[in-house]
Design an enzyme around this catalytic site. Structure first.
Site, mmCIF file in Angstrom:
data_model
loop_
_atom_site.group_PDB
_atom_site.id
_atom_site.type_symbol
_atom_site.label_atom_id
_atom_site.label_comp_id
_atom_site.label_asym_id
_atom_site.label_seq_id
_atom_site.Cartn_x
_atom_site.Cartn_y
_atom_site.Cartn_z
ATOM 1 N N LYS A 22 30.829 -2.519 82.577
ATOM 2 C CA LYS A 22 30.293 -1.323 81.899
ATOM 3 C C LYS A 22 31.002 -0.067 82.402
ATOM 4 O O LYS A 22 31.441 0.776 81.613
ATOM 5 C CB LYS A 22 28.801 -1.206 82.169
ATOM 6 C CG LYS A 22 28.198 0.146 81.817
ATOM 7 C CD LYS A 22 26.704 0.214 82.032
ATOM 8 C CE LYS A 22 26.313 0.463 83.443
ATOM 9 N NZ LYS A 22 26.467 1.858 83.900
ATOM 10 N N ASN A 23 31.154 0.027 83.714
ATOM 11 C CA ASN A 23 31.657 1.278 84.307
ATOM 12 C C ASN A 23 33.168 1.427 84.217
ATOM 13 O O ASN A 23 33.708 2.453 84.652
ATOM 14 C CB ASN A 23 31.163 1.413 85.752
ATOM 15 C CG ASN A 23 29.665 1.631 85.795
ATOM 16 O OD1 ASN A 23 29.036 1.873 84.757
ATOM 17 N ND2 ASN A 23 29.078 1.507 86.964
ATOM 18 N N CYS A 116 18.267 12.288 87.020
ATOM 19 C CA CYS A 116 17.910 10.877 86.855
ATOM 20 C C CYS A 116 16.848 10.582 87.903
ATOM 21 O O CYS A 116 16.434 11.448 88.663
ATOM 22 C CB CYS A 116 19.123 9.967 87.014
ATOM 23 S SG CYS A 116 19.639 9.830 88.706
ATOM 24 N N ARG A 121 22.106 14.757 90.411
ATOM 25 C CA ARG A 121 23.403 14.263 89.902
ATOM 26 C C ARG A 121 24.158 15.369 89.160
ATOM 27 O O ARG A 121 24.366 15.328 87.947
ATOM 28 C CB ARG A 121 23.202 13.017 89.035
ATOM 29 C CG ARG A 121 22.659 11.846 89.842
ATOM 30 C CD ARG A 121 22.550 10.587 89.050
ATOM 31 N NE ARG A 121 23.858 9.945 88.872
ATOM 32 C CZ ARG A 121 24.033 8.885 88.091
ATOM 33 N NH1 ARG A 121 23.026 8.406 87.399
ATOM 34 N NH2 ARG A 121 25.224 8.340 87.975
ATOM 35 N N ASP A 304 25.325 0.594 93.735
ATOM 36 C CA ASP A 304 24.754 -0.105 92.581
ATOM 37 C C ASP A 304 24.302 -1.520 92.914
ATOM 38 O O ASP A 304 23.740 -2.196 92.065
ATOM 39 C CB ASP A 304 25.782 -0.162 91.442
ATOM 40 C CG ASP A 304 26.080 1.211 90.892
ATOM 41 O OD1 ASP A 304 27.062 1.358 90.143
ATOM 42 O OD2 ASP A 304 25.343 2.161 91.236
ATOM 43 N N ARG A 396 20.663 -1.416 79.439
ATOM 44 C CA ARG A 396 21.750 -0.433 79.509
ATOM 45 C C ARG A 396 22.972 -1.038 80.186
ATOM 46 O O ARG A 396 24.111 -0.660 79.885
ATOM 47 C CB ARG A 396 21.307 0.809 80.299
ATOM 48 C CG ARG A 396 20.254 1.634 79.623
ATOM 49 C CD ARG A 396 20.047 2.943 80.330
ATOM 50 N NE ARG A 396 21.328 3.647 80.492
ATOM 51 C CZ ARG A 396 21.419 4.866 81.030
ATOM 52 N NH1 ARG A 396 20.351 5.489 81.466
ATOM 53 N NH2 ARG A 396 22.587 5.465 81.135
HETATM 54 C C1 EPZ Z 1 29.343 6.224 88.746
HETATM 55 O O1 EPZ Z 1 28.470 7.308 88.471
HETATM 56 C C2 EPZ Z 1 28.658 4.997 88.183
HETATM 57 N N1 EPZ Z 1 28.480 5.147 86.749
HETATM 58 C C3 EPZ Z 1 27.296 4.790 88.861
HETATM 59 O O2 EPZ Z 1 26.782 3.538 88.383
HETATM 60 C C4 EPZ Z 1 27.505 4.673 90.364
HETATM 61 O O3 EPZ Z 1 26.227 4.612 90.988
HETATM 62 C C5 EPZ Z 1 28.276 5.895 90.893
HETATM 63 O O4 EPZ Z 1 29.509 6.053 90.159
HETATM 64 C C6 EPZ Z 1 28.603 5.769 92.374
HETATM 65 O O5 EPZ Z 1 29.353 4.624 92.601
HETATM 66 C C7 EPZ Z 1 29.546 4.968 85.931
HETATM 67 O O6 EPZ Z 1 30.644 4.692 86.373
HETATM 68 C C8 EPZ Z 1 29.285 5.127 84.471
HETATM 69 P P1 EPZ Z 1 29.630 9.836 91.296
HETATM 70 P P2 EPZ Z 1 28.969 8.831 88.718
HETATM 71 O O7 EPZ Z 1 30.188 11.021 90.588
HETATM 72 O O8 EPZ Z 1 30.396 8.967 88.370
HETATM 73 C C9 EPZ Z 1 27.514 13.453 93.516
HETATM 74 C C10 EPZ Z 1 25.254 2.087 87.369
HETATM 75 O O9 EPZ Z 1 24.261 1.585 87.924
HETATM 76 N N2 EPZ Z 1 28.243 14.324 92.586
HETATM 77 O O10 EPZ Z 1 30.569 8.957 92.059
HETATM 78 O O11 EPZ Z 1 27.997 9.738 88.068
HETATM 79 C C11 EPZ Z 1 26.444 12.628 92.814
HETATM 80 O O12 EPZ Z 1 25.250 13.378 92.697
HETATM 81 C C12 EPZ Z 1 25.573 3.552 87.595
HETATM 82 O O13 EPZ Z 1 26.079 1.444 86.666
HETATM 83 C C13 EPZ Z 1 28.184 15.698 92.766
HETATM 84 O O14 EPZ Z 1 27.538 16.194 93.682
HETATM 85 O O15 EPZ Z 1 28.800 8.947 90.298
HETATM 86 C C14 EPZ Z 1 26.282 11.441 93.725
HETATM 87 O O16 EPZ Z 1 25.407 11.786 94.772
HETATM 88 C C15 EPZ Z 1 24.429 4.276 88.275
HETATM 89 N N3 EPZ Z 1 28.853 16.506 91.900
HETATM 90 C C16 EPZ Z 1 27.694 11.241 94.298
HETATM 91 O O17 EPZ Z 1 28.389 12.473 94.061
HETATM 92 C C17 EPZ Z 1 29.597 16.003 90.868
HETATM 93 O O18 EPZ Z 1 30.207 16.782 90.101
HETATM 94 C C18 EPZ Z 1 28.495 10.129 93.646
HETATM 95 O O19 EPZ Z 1 28.459 10.356 92.264
HETATM 96 C C19 EPZ Z 1 29.639 14.591 90.690
HETATM 97 C C20 EPZ Z 1 28.960 13.772 91.574
#
Ligand code: EPZ
Length: 417
Positions: A22-23, A116, A121, A304, A396
């Site tokens: 998915k990701n 969420c 996020r 995850d 999802r």
């Molecule tokens: C991706 O989300 C995945 N989703 C998530 O999987 C996964 O949990 C996450 O990466 C971490 O591995 C997809 O790929 C579609 P991040 P993403 O930006 O990109 C903070 C699932 O279960 N952050 O790496 O949104 C954020 O709040 C889903 O399949 C900021 O502060 O995650 C988090 O604490 C759930 N500012 C951390 O970084 C930003 O601009 C990591 O988030 C962006 C992120």
């Protein structure tokens, strides 16, 4: 809303095919917006989130057809540049259309995602990346409004690892004037998959999978055919399903190195995991040992997989300390696991899990995608029946999970309401 009923006790055996990631599929679908043409994506899982991204692409002018596990995306007439709140609020990953739309059309208006279950996020890293590439970016009425005649390559440094922000920056930089360097980039396999897709389209991305990614901007890109990599989180989930039931399951279509951290923890807990022709065999112990887990960006233990590992530790021998470092509060599965008899105490981002000999089935409620999977895994070993409600969460990110588990001998069914 559908429910999933699980009657515990079965030891899982047999073979299961792991689907496309998915990701990886979601950012790759967004990347098709970078070029006009007809794209063919294969090994695409049939998931609600994939359908949602398909709707976002249609709103932006693409034609999207999903047949079996293939997607045909025609972006020839993509002229619209706004991703509406109604869609973005249902799936945060939609924000990944920002980079491609801005790069191709010189402007983009993308709704800020909502929060969420585990915290705010934000998307500040995404916005900072677009600004670093020379775009004017404002927040207006809940939307990110970005514009740039042409993006200019630059150095983008992320404070902490962000999968989505790395993806947005990488995609936007492919059509920028000059070279872009992304420092402290996310290293997940889905980043590498996206880079492979972009390079197939004619981009010049180097270093994906490491903390420093370099992108040489080009003038245009073209449509391609591409196969999506296997889903390492679905694979990890089924590894835990075999481990928790003391099973013997062959997972087909897994990339072992994408699952190293989870495999290492399962082996530490007593599972036997061996390579076989065509897959990875996971044999669970009669009673697993407790292990400590701290989530971290790849190649660390995936956040995850945290909820699924907690379900396993709930019935392990001993006490486990599970520390969540990626999200502020990704423990919404804890109260539900407690309803099944799990002994878990939480202090901020640390959960202490004391294994119990047995869980007992109960009605529980899914709160998010991976929490849903954890509840079903716990139900596999709980005495009696476990009823998991709100399974739209699980749809999802898992394709036909109840059918795949039933195919391994689990007593599980979906009750459609
Ligand atoms: C991706 O989300 C995945 N989703 C998530 O999987 C996964 O949990 C996450 O990466 C971490 O591995 C997809 O790929 C579609 P991040 P993403 O930006 O990109 C903070 C699932 O279960 N952050 O790496 O949104 C954020 O709040 C889903 O399949 C900021 O502060 O995650 C988090 O604490 C759930 N500012 C951390 O970084 C930003 O601009 C990591 O988030 C962006 C992120």
């Amino acid at each position: 809303m559908d429910k999933i009923l699980v009657r515990g006790g079965a030891r899982l055996t047999g073979e299961v095919e792991i689907g496309g990631a998915k990701n990886a599929a979601l950012p790759i679908m967004a990347a098709t917006l970078l070029a006009p043409g007809v794209f063919e994506l294969t090994n695409v899982p049939s998931l609600v989130d994939v359908n949602t991204m398909g709707h976002v692409l249609r709103v932006l002018g693409a034609q999207v057809t999903h047949h079996d596990h293939s997607l045909t995306i025609d972006t020839t007439n993509c002229s619209y540049h706004e991703a509406p709140y109604e869609l973005v609020k249902t799936m945060r990953a939609s924000v990944c259309v920002l980079g491609p739309v801005l790069a191709r059309h010189g402007k983009a208006r993308v709704s800020l995602p909502g929060g969420c279950a585990w915290g705010p996020r934000p998307v500040d890293f995404h916005i900072r990346a677009m600004k670093a590439l020379g775009a004017d970016v404002e927040i207006e009425h809940g939307y990110i409004v970005a514009s740039a005649d042409r993006l200019t390559g630059s150095v983008i440094h992320f404070d902490t690892s962000s999968v989505g922000a790395t993806e947005n920056a990488m995609m936007a930089a492919t059509l920028a004037e000059g070279t872009t360097t992304i420092e402290n980039a996310a290293r997940e396999p889905e980043i590498t998959a996206l880079a492979d897709f972009l390079n197939a389209m004619g981009a010049r991305v180097a270093g994906a999978g490491t903390a420093t990614i370099t992108i040489e901007g080009v003038d245009d890109l073209h449509a391609v055919e591409f196969r999506v990599v296997p889903d390492r989180i679905e694979a990890g989930t089924f590894m835990v399903a075999s481990a928790i039931t003391g099973g013997d399951v062959l997972l087909k279509g897994v990339v072992r190195e994408h699952c190293s951290a989870v495999i290492s923890k399962l082996q530490e807990s007593g599972a036997e995991i061996v390579d076989e022709p065509g897959g990875l065999r996971v044999r669970g112990p009669v009673w697993g040992q407790s292990v400590n887990v701290t989530t971290a960006p790849y190649p660390g233990f995936a956040t995850d997989m945290q909820a699924q590992m907690m379900a396993l530790m709930a019935v392990a021998d001993g006490t486990s300390v599970i520390t969540e470092t990626i999200y502020v509060d990704r423990f919404s599965h804890v109260p539900e696991l407690r309803r099944l008899g799990a002994d878990i105490s939480v202090d901020h981002n640390v959960a202490v899990v004391t294994g119990v000999k047995k869980l007992s089935g109960a009605k529980v409620m899914a709160t998010d995608l991976r929490a849903s999977a954890a509840l079903i895994l716990a139900g596999l070993v709980a005495e009696g029946e476990t009823e998991v409600s709100r399974v739209y969460h699980i749809d999802r990110g898992y394709e036909a999970i109840e059918e795949k588990l039933a195919g391994l001998g689990a007593d599980v069914e979906r009750v459609r309401e």
